[in-house]
Design a protein around this motif. Structure first.
Motif: not given
Length: 254
Positions: A11, A13-17, A19-20, A22
């Protein structure tokens, strides 16, 4: 438990928040590191006193208000949001122990927090040195100080993550989690500026994780201060984690 950890890690690794955040942390810290390294932004830090000028920008990355902004956002959208959309209820109904669910979420949230607050800044500093020659180390013997300071900081960061987890469990809403966390960060920043605080408030603040997050990188820390910092970090982490587990076990899943 292993399956829960894998699920939470997937979850994250697939969380857009995540990576945003980061990307934002990387860009902002890279800019700050460049401005400090080239001398455009002059500031006195413990790293300069230790002869580790290359790490001077870490003084900003280790400011509670700075990382509370994005760590609270991560906690809000990674933990609190699961209550809003009903994910936690489905996991509980699948037959997993609540304490295992809580532990898995806390562990993965801690990993994400350490990555954002420590790993990203260090990668930028090391990358800047290797690629562009930014910064210098005039006293390699002080690397032991850096290891000690980073270890204490990580300990208090884990305690802070447990606090954010507790706030997210109580709030059950990403917006409320972020607002409450930022208010706490603002109050701790004000307390640091106004020190010494009146009466018992000073004693309370001295034994808070927010004070020790900043104090972790103090150059010339005595052994007694180190033991006290270690005790505060471990004690706070255990107490906050136990409180969070208790709240999660007694929470009604809607």
């Amino acid at each position: 438990m292993i399956n829960l950890l894998r699920a939470e890690l997937f979850k994250l690794s697939r969380n857009k928040v995540f990576w945003t955040l980061t990307l934002i942390v990387t860009v902002v810290f890279a800019l700050l590191h460049y401005l400090i390294t080239v001398g455009w932004w002059k500031m006195s830090t413990p790293f300069t006193d230790a002869g580790l000028e290359i790490f001077s920008s870490l003084a900003l990355a280790t400011t509670p208000f700075y990382f509370m902004l994005y760590l609270s956002t991560l906690a809000g959208f990674f933990v609190a949001n699961d209550f809003t959309i009903g994910v936690v209820k489905n996991i509980v109904m699948s037959g997993n122990y609540r304490r295992h669910i809580f532990a898995a979420k806390l562990i993965i949230l801690s990993l994400g927090s350490v990555f954002l607050a420590v790993v990203c800044p260090l990668l930028i500093i090391i990358g800047g040195k290797l690629l562009f020659g930014f910064g210098s180390i005039t006293d390699p013997s002080s690397l032991g100080y850096l290891a000690r300071a980073t270890g204490l900081f990580l300990l208090h960061l884990l305690a802070l993550t447990a606090l954010l987890m507790l706030i997210a469990l109580l709030a059950e809403d990403s917006g409320k989690t972020i607002i409450i966390s930022i208010v706490i960060a603002v109050l701790s920043s004000i307390a640091e500026v106004l020190r010494p605080l009146p009466g018992v408030l000073e004693t309370i603040y001295q034994y808070s994780i927010f004070h020790h997050l900043i104090d972790s990188f103090r150059f010339g820390m005595s052994n007694a201060d180190g033991v006290r910092s270690l005790s505060v970090g471990l004690g706070s982490m255990v107490i906050l984690a136990c409180c969070g587990n208790l709240v999660f076990n007694r929470k009604e899943m809607k």
